[in-house]
Design a protein around this motif. Structure first.
Motif, PDB file in Angstrom:
ATOM      1  N   HIS A 114       0.829  -1.204   0.000  1.00  0.00           N
ATOM      2  CA  HIS A 114       0.000   0.000   0.000  1.00  0.00           C
ATOM      3  C   HIS A 114       0.860   1.249   0.000  1.00  0.00           C
ATOM      4  N   ALA A 115       1.846   1.278   0.894  1.00  0.00           N
ATOM      5  CA  ALA A 115       2.690   2.470   0.997  1.00  0.00           C
ATOM      6  C   ALA A 115       3.419   2.728  -0.315  1.00  0.00           C
ATOM      7  N   MET A 116       3.876   1.656  -0.991  1.00  0.00           N
ATOM      8  CA  MET A 116       4.628   1.803  -2.231  1.00  0.00           C
ATOM      9  C   MET A 116       3.736   2.011  -3.440  1.00  0.00           C
ATOM     10  N   ALA A 117       2.428   1.930  -3.238  1.00  0.00           N
ATOM     11  CA  ALA A 117       1.480   2.088  -4.343  1.00  0.00           C
ATOM     12  C   ALA A 117       1.746   1.088  -5.467  1.00  0.00           C
ATOM     13  N   VAL A 118       2.038  -0.142  -5.098  1.00  0.00           N
ATOM     14  CA  VAL A 118       2.164  -1.217  -6.087  1.00  0.00           C
ATOM     15  C   VAL A 118       1.064  -2.242  -5.820  1.00  0.00           C
ATOM     16  N   PRO A 119       0.650  -2.991  -6.849  1.00  0.00           N
ATOM     17  CA  PRO A 119      -0.479  -3.907  -6.654  1.00  0.00           C
ATOM     18  C   PRO A 119      -0.135  -5.130  -5.809  1.00  0.00           C
ATOM     19  N   PHE A 120       1.152  -5.353  -5.578  1.00  0.00           N
ATOM     20  CA  PHE A 120       1.535  -6.501  -4.740  1.00  0.00           C
ATOM     21  C   PHE A 120       2.998  -6.398  -4.338  1.00  0.00           C
ATOM     22  N   ILE A 121       3.325  -7.107  -3.268  1.00  0.00           N
ATOM     23  CA  ILE A 121       4.720  -7.365  -2.903  1.00  0.00           C
ATOM     24  C   ILE A 121       4.879  -8.888  -2.888  1.00  0.00           C
ATOM     25  N   PRO A 122       5.924  -9.396  -3.532  1.00  0.00           N
ATOM     26  CA  PRO A 122       6.096 -10.849  -3.531  1.00  0.00           C
ATOM     27  C   PRO A 122       6.759 -11.310  -2.235  1.00  0.00           C
ATOM     28  N   THR A 123       6.393 -12.498  -1.800  1.00  0.00           N
ATOM     29  CA  THR A 123       7.023 -13.066  -0.604  1.00  0.00           C
ATOM     30  C   THR A 123       7.168 -14.576  -0.767  1.00  0.00           C
ATOM     31  N   ILE A 151       4.398 -15.856  -3.599  1.00  0.00           N
ATOM     32  CA  ILE A 151       3.055 -15.388  -3.260  1.00  0.00           C
ATOM     33  C   ILE A 151       3.035 -13.868  -3.370  1.00  0.00           C
ATOM     34  N   ALA A 152       2.020 -13.351  -4.065  1.00  0.00           N
ATOM     35  CA  ALA A 152       1.841 -11.910  -4.211  1.00  0.00           C
ATOM     36  C   ALA A 152       0.848 -11.432  -3.149  1.00  0.00           C
ATOM     37  N   VAL A 153       1.288 -10.486  -2.343  1.00  0.00           N
ATOM     38  CA  VAL A 153       0.423  -9.947  -1.287  1.00  0.00           C
ATOM     39  C   VAL A 153      -0.088  -8.579  -1.742  1.00  0.00           C
ATOM     40  N   PRO A 154      -1.399  -8.422  -1.865  1.00  0.00           N
ATOM     41  CA  PRO A 154      -1.931  -7.143  -2.345  1.00  0.00           C
ATOM     42  C   PRO A 154      -1.954  -6.094  -1.228  1.00  0.00           C
ATOM     43  N   PRO A 155      -2.144  -4.837  -1.615  1.00  0.00           N
ATOM     44  CA  PRO A 155      -2.117  -3.757  -0.615  1.00  0.00           C
ATOM     45  C   PRO A 155      -3.219  -3.913   0.435  1.00  0.00           C
ATOM     46  N   ILE A 156      -2.864  -3.550   1.659  1.00  0.00           N
ATOM     47  CA  ILE A 156      -3.835  -3.523   2.747  1.00  0.00           C
ATOM     48  C   ILE A 156      -4.046  -2.061   3.127  1.00  0.00           C
ATOM     49  N   GLU A 157      -5.288  -1.640   3.170  1.00  0.00           N
ATOM     50  CA  GLU A 157      -5.594  -0.265   3.563  1.00  0.00           C
ATOM     51  C   GLU A 157      -6.663  -0.305   4.645  1.00  0.00           C
ATOM     52  N   MET A 158      -6.674   0.705   5.485  1.00  0.00           N
ATOM     53  CA  MET A 158      -7.662   0.756   6.566  1.00  0.00           C
ATOM     54  C   MET A 158      -8.339   2.118   6.603  1.00  0.00           C
ATOM     55  N   ASP A 159      -9.601   2.143   7.027  1.00  0.00           N
ATOM     56  CA  ASP A 159     -10.302   3.424   7.159  1.00  0.00           C
ATOM     57  C   ASP A 159      -9.688   4.251   8.278  1.00  0.00           C
TER      58      ASP A 159
END
Lengths: 297, 265, 265, 297
Positions: A114-123, A151-159
């Motif tokens: 989320h912070a990097m504004a990419v659709p995923f981070i691989p792990t 595994i691609a982890v998509p961005p997590i955002e919170m209200d």
């Protein structure tokens, strides 16, 4: 024009969380949990929340016990050697609330994405485990350099993200003066960030050691003054965990999931609903007890 | 304070762990694992003063301290008093590739060293028992150089042929290439330590194998307490028992409250 | 200190920039861009006391300061004296999605707002001139909400039809969807600011368009100084000249050394 | 047994860098550059180095000028408003040394990929720019969530990383007491890490504010005591950049690339080769000049 001050009251802060919101909770297991903010929200019985938290403890268990949670995303719910907890360990999971299976490295990757504004981070962190099949948000991604898939982890955002820290100035510059755990990542991924602090200090005090600032005002929407606000959890530099209090809670929570909700209800009345405000809560706990939580030998 | 009684099984396990640690090793200590914590502290206070220890976010060196107050509450901001540094959990996680040794527990541990902290049951949405969750064990055990598994309860309920869920990957379905073919950087689980025995893995099929019986334990009991066919070597290695000095440090500086001297598991 | 002379072109450009800034905007200031820096400081000292400014790793608020000592050396640890916080460059870069406004320069700027800090020439391994490098402009301009391009030298050598190399992507080969189809989160370049003129981009084809002439500049000179066909609107908007108070703050608190009053470009 | 001390001398440190090594240089543009370490390496004329640096300045230009560099990986070489520099801007690039075109966000992603032990980190940062075609280590990667492709940045690792900081204890716990720039990421990606510091302090001093520790001993192989060791660059909390010195260098470097190497050679003799050790270098610069670099009004 002068700078805007961000200090608000606990009720004003709690009103920022709406039914159905995703709420991030900072801290780690039994340290630096934003308990005063959470108690205020629990008083309102805000509903259908998605809770996103790093390793967590009684605070999340209480939200579950009060029926406020629709979906839970946390890598851990427990209280180390103090005690296992109530609702989470019972048959409630998957029925009264759903769990999106999470792991700490995976949570960090999602917040990072989320912070990097990419659709995923691989792990590779959860490759081979059950987590990719239990968490529908995860995908496989090919390694363009020819290695095995990840595994691609998509961005997590919170209200809204709730944080507890040592001190802040009235402009929202926050200093933990100790471990930040994943509070910075959480704040970066929050649409709104509310920070409760043990004390509010001057801007000049913050600027004395700006390298100690852990969240700058870029990331902070509101500051709430809550001395002893992490009780019964530990607050770094201020007081230790109140283990007896957590054990008391675990007793009433266990009884509750066994079909005897009376003690849980008494606990909720005594510590959540009856005290009018944070100061009244602390008086209910008792100042002598609070003072005894200072660092020992 | 030091009473010259025989080492308990847990004390012996802690001494075993301590002896695996090289001076300078980078070690991460998780929550709720007093035996591994005791082993690491013992190593630091004896032959490994340069072991680099992190506990949550706190990077501590405990070589010179008089005693550690509460082994049961090691993941606690009180350890900040001995911290050389405090790092974010993200920095910690992204430093895993440098970690020499980490530990994990499990509700279940299977014959190939996979561990389960997720839950017990066939149906994820209707578990018999919901576990505490993986914490960071999936990522840490995937990446750190090697890890040890600690089993609180050596019984067929815990040591199972196959985990209901896997939170940290060990050797999958077995085989020495099971990790490399998934691209996992770490070397995988090396030892499994219970209050009854110390186990390792067969080099080829990576099935769990008995290495040492702990003091007072019977081979037949260990076999019956294990829910799968533990490999029993023809010749069971003797483990050099804890020395007087190891026991003294354990009891007087590491484990004042006696977590390792309690009989309960 | 304040002499009531007319605003220079650079001062006017700084005032233009200041007026684009909303109170509360999060703004990142790079190195070696005195005009944008002056604009941001002017905004902070007038209508935007809550603008959040980072300079390299330093998060500063300059609303209440008496004066800024050296506009030419803004990326300097001396700014730490006004810092509310100091963050790693990584934290900074990973906070870009929150940035409202950033700036970049270029050896070349093309008609679609692409910029080149890499070098001049056809052959990368035999450049006529090697540039300083992209710094972080590729990543920042891809992600921040909007950015302004500052041109030190308004000439056909700098404002070119097509950059030899692209270090920060603007509108590519033109077209309002050129960024979204690449998945770039940011809204792209909004204004191009030179010592002669202020330009923006046509809404549809994203070709560069004249918006304001700066004081003392001639339209024909601007057209001839631009290496491509600048869109000239039928009706050129008047820019409300700097007010006395804006000029006074610029000269007495922001730009004591007179970077914006020098004639050299 | 007692803890191992990591303090070594400058010559011992410089000997850790071998011909052909990849060397990371910490700091940022003209701040916190490990100049004393670099001068010692320059005296040895270690050859065929791959230099990896965040935005850099005179220190990298000198390495180029001395013919020590085979490959350069940096997002920026300049000195802000002070001056443009010498060899890098000339026709030497691509001929006397090669450049692997780099950008700061991309460098951070590559260092991050190394730290996370993943084969790549995806970025949109250089999508659409010339950098993917100029840097052969980059690849395209599909977005498994269906968006446009991204650029995959592979891990960056270095044989030795050189860092300048305010203080450290003798065990290698380092405190910058200010901006760390990308020093932490660089250190994580270094097989060996050498830190030069303005002062060595006690372990107890470090432990007074452990939250100020920027590199723990996990990441540090050697500590070298070098007061004024960043000169002519700025050292945060200690002294400002010596702009006149950099301008002097730029003059001699520019003459050098124009085919007049005499002034450059004089400069090298005076400041690099003649002084025996760091103290002698400082005396050559002159203590009065050094003292004048303190923070002004």
């Amino acid at each position: 024009m002068s700078r805007q001050q961000l200090v608000i009251s606990l009720p004003e802060a709690a009103a920022m969380i709406k039914d159905g919101n995703s709420v991030g909770i900072g801290g780690f297991v039994t340290t630096n949990k934003p308990m005063a903010l959470l108690r205020e929200i629990m008083r309102l019985r805000t509903r259908n929340l998605t809770i996103i938290a790093p390793p967590s403890s009684m605070e999340v268990d209480m939200l579950l016990g009060l029926g406020m949670v629709e979906k839970l995303i946390t890598p851990y719910l427990g209280a180390e050697a103090i005690a296992p907890l109530g609702p989470f360990h019972s048959g409630w999971a998957g029925k009264k609330f759903s769990i999106e299976e999470m792991e700490l490295g995976t949570l960090v990757a999602g917040l990072r994405a989320h912070a990097m504004a990419v659709p995923f981070i691989p792990t590779r962190g959860v490759v081979g485990t059950s987590i990719p099949s239990l968490n529908p948000t995860l995908r496989y991604v090919e390694d363009p350099f020819g290695g095995p898939p990840l595994i691609a982890v998509p961005p997590i955002e919170m209200d809204v993200v709730l944080i507890h820290a040592s001190q802040a100035d009235c402009y929202g510059n926050v200093q933990h003066l100790g471990a930040t755990f994943i509070d910075q990542l959480m704040a970066q991924a929050g649409k709104k960030v509310i920070v409760q602090v043990e004390r509010i200090v001057s801007s000049e005090e913050i600027r004395r050691q700006p390298e100690n600032t852990t969240l700058t005002s870029e990331y902070v929407d509101a500051v709430v003054l809550t001395p002893y606000g992490a009780h019964p959890m530990a607050s770094q530099n201020h007081y230790r965990v109140d283990a007896e209090f957590i054990k008391e809670y675990v007793r009433v929570a266990k009884a509750c999931v066994k079909g005897q909700p009376e003690l849980f209800e008494e606990f909720v009345t005594k510590y959540l609903d009856n005290p009018h405000g944070h100061a009244a809560y602390l008086e209910t706990v008792g100042l002598e007890r609070l003072f005894s939580l200072g660092e020992g030998a | 304070m030091f009473v010259k009684t025989k080492a308990t099984a847990k004390e012996t396990a802690a001494v075993f762990i301590a002896r695996q640690i090289n001076n300078g090793d980078y070690i991460s200590l998780g929550t709720n694992l007093p035996v591994p914590a005791a082993g690491v502290l013992l190593a630091q206070m004896t032959h490994a003063p340069d072991a680099k220890i992190n506990v949550l976010s706190y990077f501590v060196n405990l070589a010179g301290i008089e005693s550690f107050p509460d082994l049961g509450q090691i993941a606690n901001p009180s350890v900040a008093r001995w911290a050389d540094g405090i790092m974010s959990v993200e920095q910690l996680i992204y430093g895993i590739r440098r970690m020499d040794l980490c530990f994990t527990g499990g509700l279940q541990i299977d014959q190939h060293g996979n561990t389960n902290l997720i839950g017990i049951g066939d149906d994820y949405n209707n578990l018999k028992f919901r576990g505490p969750g993986s914490v960071g064990t999936s990522t840490i055990m995937a990446n750190c150089h090697k890890f040890f598994i600690y089993v609180h309860d050596h019984s067929p309920r815990t040591l199972v042929p196959k985990c209901d869920f896997i939170s940290a990957y060990g050797w999958g379905n077995g085989g020495a290439d099971s990790r490399s073919k998934l691209g996992l950087p770490g070397e995988g689980p090396k030892y499994v330590i219970s209050p009854k025995a110390i186990m390792d893995f067969d080099d080829v099929n990576k099935n769990m194998r008995l290495k040492h019986l702990l003091p007072g334990m019977e081979l037949t009991d260990v076999i019956q307490s294990t829910g799968f066919d533990l490999i029993i070597p023809e010749h069971l290695e003797e483990f050099e028992p804890p020395s007087e000095i190891e026991l003294q440090i354990l009891r007087e500086r590491v484990d004042l409250k006696g977590y390792l001297r309690e009989n309960k598991e």
